[in-house]
Design an enzyme around this catalytic site. Structure first.
Site, PDB file in Angstrom:
ATOM      1  N   VAL B 139       0.836  -1.207   0.000  1.00 16.86           N
ATOM      2  CA  VAL B 139       0.000   0.000   0.000  1.00 16.86           C
ATOM      3  C   VAL B 139       0.865   1.250   0.000  1.00 16.86           C
ATOM      4  CG1 VAL B 139      -1.833   1.266   1.164  1.00 16.86           C
ATOM      5  CG2 VAL B 139      -1.778  -1.219   1.312  1.00 16.86           C
ATOM      6  N   GLU B 197       1.751   1.444 -17.042  1.00 16.50           N
ATOM      7  CA  GLU B 197       2.100   0.169 -17.665  1.00 16.50           C
ATOM      8  C   GLU B 197       1.641   0.163 -19.121  1.00 16.50           C
ATOM      9  OE1 GLU B 197       3.306  -2.530 -15.841  1.00 16.50           O
ATOM     10  OE2 GLU B 197       3.096  -1.734 -13.821  1.00 16.50           O
ATOM     11  N   LYS B 212      -5.693  -1.574  -2.582  1.00 16.06           N
ATOM     12  CA  LYS B 212      -5.032  -0.928  -1.442  1.00 16.06           C
ATOM     13  C   LYS B 212      -6.056  -0.452  -0.421  1.00 16.06           C
ATOM     14  CE  LYS B 212      -1.317   0.553  -4.546  1.00 16.06           C
ATOM     15  NZ  LYS B 212      -0.967   1.645  -5.497  1.00 16.06           N
ATOM     16  N   GLY B 309       7.715   2.911  -7.345  1.00 17.64           N
ATOM     17  CA  GLY B 309       9.129   3.050  -7.675  1.00 17.64           C
ATOM     18  C   GLY B 309       9.937   2.037  -6.898  1.00 17.64           C
TER      19      GLY B 309
END
Lengths: 441, 441
Positions: B139, B197, B212, B309
């Protein structure tokens, strides 16, 4: 969970029944079932101590044992954890805290002054006794930032920790900003509203923020806590006119506590700063606190919330108690209060601020006469200070005092100090100049 | 600290060597000494598994044992904790996770889909095995918000948890805001920059944020995790014109994931919302994430940082490992993954959104002909929807399509739906209306 130990309540004693102490009692009562479910067992107050037993506090303290001498709480067999909410760096709070840890009891405290001054010795005592020492409530009220740095960013080398750590100052500065009123007027208003103490010295002089910064720096950088090395400037020199100038230039003014590590030197400072309006700290107003931590893998993290008040502070105290209850008291489970064992914390040499470079806001109040601007700008030139922008604000109604405000290009702080030395004693100046750094993004 | 146990390294196996897996290896190497000091012992990779052994990843994996079959990692005697970074709700990731916990090993995962779908079963397995199960990285990337809710706000009954949980959507929306460009164009740009993506469905349709949210709601409210009950609307219907209208009205548009409890009913929603410019979530732009938690004692807390990231995600994974290393592996020390034992989590009935009241932004694209406004406003009146403001934007260059945008006063969502039902099939409308709630302050 399933063990006998888990059904035994965690028993606590509370020293100090001011608003926070009463808040803790109220919270434990209001959220009782939920706390038991999360902690794996009940958390029960068994004993209390305060100055005046008979005072009406709005909660019933009759079910709890009473000690006139708070240090006696540390000796009680029916107490697992002592909650110290008395305050003061030394004196009874410290005596109680030492006694509790020496007796192998846990200690939870909201006492930032005590932790800033004696945190290292207390951590050593806790580690020796294998007892928990926790102080989430000592920094930024209800914001879990001690946990955030101790555990949330634990994988990172932090490069910089900074933020707004004093709600009183932030209330005053953002109120000055909103109303255009001057410091004294807003301080009086803050006192009336309960956002500032009758004696506001610790807050407005930056000492309270410095206590909290020293604690965060120790945790974040693995440094031996060193409150005396914090460079502190309060907010009493900020005028409404400075806030207006800052606004014109695209900034707000906030009291910023900031620590960083460079070349093995630790810099800790509390200062009113100009904060660019796009910066995450700029919109933080009122008594809110916010902390930014920059890690070498996490990047920039922000923690924000209520920096004080009985509810938020009680929330932090009880979170510490739940952590202790969850760990179920086995030896060695509590880890190091400052993220690593006290003996491994480094005694960093304080950094020389003069070697740092920054942009600076300078405000002079000067006589309205020819040659004043030339004198100031010459001093800047001679000290190698490069001026980015300059505003001279027309003569005030009476007295003929004029405001000259400027922002420098990035340069060594030592140069700015040299320029001010050159101007020291000048007959053109009607008061001490105000120097506010511009917070680096 | 002083115990023999403390000097034994915590050994880990990593399944999945994509950017995050490589990030974890790099982080453990870069911050090795600091991690050992904070964890009380070294954290050592002993084995890895991925699809392609020979691929050049920029880190040397030769020192680690290799398993072609990742599930075999769970059976290795030289592994204390399995780190699952494979992804996917089911399949190999789930098989490995179950095997690891059943073997009594710890499990650290960044897999939000798996935790959202199978978190409860995994927590039960972990609690039975008295093994740690941790998923901070699942999350909000590097933000310690799982810890923040599980431990930081543990003393509170939370009333509401909401925030910006998908960096791709936030990047796209804030980029549309900054550039005035439309969705498709900015999506393509985000893909080129690596913020989206190649197949962006999970992100732009709100599914990732919903995963999440379901996790946070379970922790925050003590609820049995219920991903299927999340009401999900993505951002593909938001046009540049909506962002411009919102700006005129004093709002930005953000994809907001929000959960609350009222009358024992749990509401979980992911929707693009109008956020007032003064709200703490409004300035959150780019791929940043932010979570707000409102507790009955803590008040409002904000956690903000990088939502994705390799660095931030690795930071969260290793923080979980340090927590496990600190606890030194004694039984019962790890507590419940969802803040309370899985068996005690409540199966809340999903709330009926139609019973909630809110202010709403409605945008219609209509034919440019007489009577259209009268038709729309009549439908509003007949459905008891009260209009606060209305903007009709002049005819587009081609096609004669006109934009009608309005903000309603606060009222039941069911009324707005009734109004839209009344307009359903109207020949005046050239497309489906867009309905965006206004985030409550």
């Amino acid at each position: 969970m399933g063990e006998t130990a888990s059904s035994k309540p965690l028993t606590i004693a509370i020293a100090g029944l001011g608003t926070v102490g009463v808040g803790v009692i109220r919270l434990l009562e209001t959220n009782r079932d939920l706390i038991a479910a999360r902690a794996g067992r009940a958390i029960t107050v068994t004993a209390v101590s305060a100055r005046d037993r008979s005072k009406d506090r709005g909660v019933d303290i009759a079910p709890f044992a009473w000690e006139d001498d708070m240090t006696a709480l540390a000796g009680r067999g029916d107490v697992d954890v002592v909650v110290e909410l008395v305050g003061g760096a030394d004196g009874p709070a410290l005596a109680l805290s030492r006694a509790a840890l020496d007796a192998g009891k846990g200690l939870v405290t909201a006492n930032k002054a005590m932790v800033a001054h004696h945190g290292l010795a207390l951590a050593e005592a806790a580690e020796t006794a294998r007892a928990p020492l926790k102080f989430e409530a000592a920094v930024a009220g209800g914001i879990p930032v001690v946990k955030g740095l101790r555990e949330g960013t634990s994988a990172n080398a932090l490069t910089r920790v900074y933020g707004i750590l004093n709600g009183t100052c932030n209330y005053i500065l953002s109120q000055m900003e909103a109303s255009g009123a001057d410091f004294d007027e807003v301080l009086a208003e803050a006192q009336a509203l309960g956002y500032a103490e009758a004696d506001p010295t610790f807050d407005i002089e930056g000492i309270d923020a410095a206590h909290k910064l020293a604690i965060l720096a120790a945790i974040g950088f693995g440094a031996r806590i060193d409150f005396d090395a914090v460079d502190i400037v309060g907010i009493t020199g900020v005028r409404a006119a400075d806030i207006a100038q800052a606004d014109t230039l695209g900034f707000v003014i906030r009291l910023i506590a900031e620590a960083d590590i460079a070349d093995g030197h630790l810099l800790q400072r509390v200062r009113p700063c100009l904060v660019a309006k796009g910066h995450p700290l700029a919109p933080v107003d009122g008594p809110t606190n916010a902390v930014v931590a920059e890690g070498n893998f996490s990047g920039r993290l922000l923690f924000q919330g209520a920096g004080a008040g009985d509810g938020p502070t009680a929330s932090a105290v009880v979170a510490d108690l739940i952590d202790i209850a969850r760990a179920q008291g086995g030896p060695g489970e509590f880890g190091a209060p400052f993220a690593m064992p006290a003996a491994q914390l480094q005694p960093f040499t304080p950094a020389d601020p003069g070697e740092r470079t920054e942009r600076t806001y300078l405000r002079f109040t000067v006589k309205d006469r020819p040659g004043v601007l030339a004198e100031i700008t010459a001093a800047m030139r001679d000290a190698d200070v490069s001026i980015e922008s300059l505003i001279q604000k027309g003569r005030a109604e009476e007295g003929g005092e004029v405001l000259v405000a400027m922002v420098t290009h990035e340069g060594p702080e030592a140069h700015v100090r040299r320029a001010l030395d050159l101007l020291d004693g000048s007959e053109s100046l009607t008061g001490a100049p105000l120097v506010l750094p511009i917070l680096a993004s």
